[in-house]
Design a protein around this motif. Structure first.
Motif, PDB file in Angstrom:
ATOM      1  N   VAL A  58      12.942   5.549  -9.748  1.00 54.55           N
ATOM      2  CA  VAL A  58      12.630   6.455  -8.636  1.00 54.55           C
ATOM      3  C   VAL A  58      12.187   7.811  -9.168  1.00 54.55           C
ATOM      4  N   VAL A  59      12.890   8.318 -10.178  1.00 52.32           N
ATOM      5  CA  VAL A  59      12.511   9.600 -10.781  1.00 52.32           C
ATOM      6  C   VAL A  59      11.110   9.508 -11.383  1.00 52.32           C
ATOM      7  N   GLU A  60      10.847   8.392 -12.060  1.00 57.15           N
ATOM      8  CA  GLU A  60       9.512   8.199 -12.663  1.00 57.15           C
ATOM      9  C   GLU A  60       8.429   8.126 -11.591  1.00 57.15           C
ATOM     10  N   THR A  61       8.747   7.500 -10.458  1.00 61.39           N
ATOM     11  CA  THR A  61       7.781   7.406  -9.358  1.00 61.39           C
ATOM     12  C   THR A  61       7.414   8.779  -8.824  1.00 61.39           C
ATOM     13  N   VAL A  62       8.422   9.610  -8.636  1.00 57.45           N
ATOM     14  CA  VAL A  62       8.177  10.968  -8.144  1.00 57.45           C
ATOM     15  C   VAL A  62       7.359  11.766  -9.152  1.00 57.45           C
ATOM     16  N   ALA A  63       7.709  11.645 -10.442  1.00 54.72           N
ATOM     17  CA  ALA A  63       7.002  12.400 -11.477  1.00 54.72           C
ATOM     18  C   ALA A  63       5.542  11.991 -11.566  1.00 54.72           C
ATOM     19  N   VAL A  77      -2.619   3.368  -6.797  1.00 54.15           N
ATOM     20  CA  VAL A  77      -2.305   2.228  -7.658  1.00 54.15           C
ATOM     21  C   VAL A  77      -0.929   2.404  -8.304  1.00 54.15           C
ATOM     22  N   ALA A  78      -0.685   3.598  -8.848  1.00 56.88           N
ATOM     23  CA  ALA A  78       0.592   3.865  -9.509  1.00 56.88           C
ATOM     24  C   ALA A  78       1.753   3.794  -8.526  1.00 56.88           C
ATOM     25  N   LEU A  79       1.531   4.277  -7.304  1.00 55.49           N
ATOM     26  CA  LEU A  79       2.590   4.267  -6.309  1.00 55.49           C
ATOM     27  C   LEU A  79       2.976   2.838  -5.931  1.00 55.49           C
TER      28      LEU A  79
END
Length: 210
Positions: A58-63, A77-79
């Motif tokens: 989750v932290v990586e997704t936000v970053a 795409v990344a999301l």
């Protein structure tokens, strides 16, 4: 091609099972634990790792979302990839929670999350014992006498060893069939599970729902 198609169908079915497990998990329901049967949970051993990995994802997704906010295509795409990864991690844990091992009067149903199941009739159980071992991985099998040793490890460990009167067929995720005579698996309350199985095998006593 038919073999490839069968493997694709099995993978699709597996995907559907762990996705459905998320729904059952939110609803706080368990799958396949009938009235009078005893659930033998095994997900506790991997819970800390699963939830820790979810937090990291989750932290990586936000970053990544912040880094790619000016690039809409890459951001989308990344999301999608990051959200799917979070769902996979939670899906694997939820499948282990809602699909526990199940002990009934007629035998034992062993599960590997949403990946596979192995039904063992009570009359085929020769012995069961507490046997804490560190295993190299989930679902590993080794040759042993006239049947293989099947390991259903959780967080790299097994805690119960089951010896069978005769080999049974274990079907793996992609459809491979193996004859197994010894099964090592994990239960959070391993000693309690061993006592419960011995009661069913030795005296035919009803199991206590759990």
């Amino acid at each position: 091609m038919s073999g490839f198609g069968a493997r694709v169908r099995r993978l699709a079915a597996y995907e559907g099972r762990w996705l459905a497990s998320l729904v059952w998990w939110v609803a706080r329901r368990r799958v396949g634990v009938s009235e009078g049967a005893r659930a033998l949970p095994y997900a506790g051993a991997q819970a800390a790792f699963a939830y820790g990995l979810t937090f990291v994802c989750v932290v990586e997704t936000v970053a990544v979302s912040l880094l790619l906010r000016d690039q809409p295509a890459l951001h989308a795409v990344a999301l999608v990839a990051d959200v799917y990864t979070v769902l996979v991690v939670l899906g694997l844990q939820s499948a282990a929670v809602v699909r526990p091992h199940v002990l009934g009067a007629d035998g034992l149903l062993l599960r590997d999350g949403a990946r596979s199941e192995l039904r063992i009739p009570v009359e085929l159980i020769a012995s069961v014992r507490y046997d804490l071992r560190s295993g190299p991985g989930n679902g590993r099998s080794d040759g042993h006498k006239d049947g293989k040793v099947l390991e259903l490890a959780v967080a790299g460990q097994t805690s119960v060893t089951l010896e069978l009167v005769e080999p049974v067929v274990a079907v793996r995720l992609l459809g491979r069939r193996e004859m197994v005579r010894t099964v090592r698996f994990h239960v959070d309350d391993a000693r309690g599970a061993v006592a419960a199985v011995r009661a069913v095998v030795g005296r035919g006593e009803p199991v206590t729902p759990g």
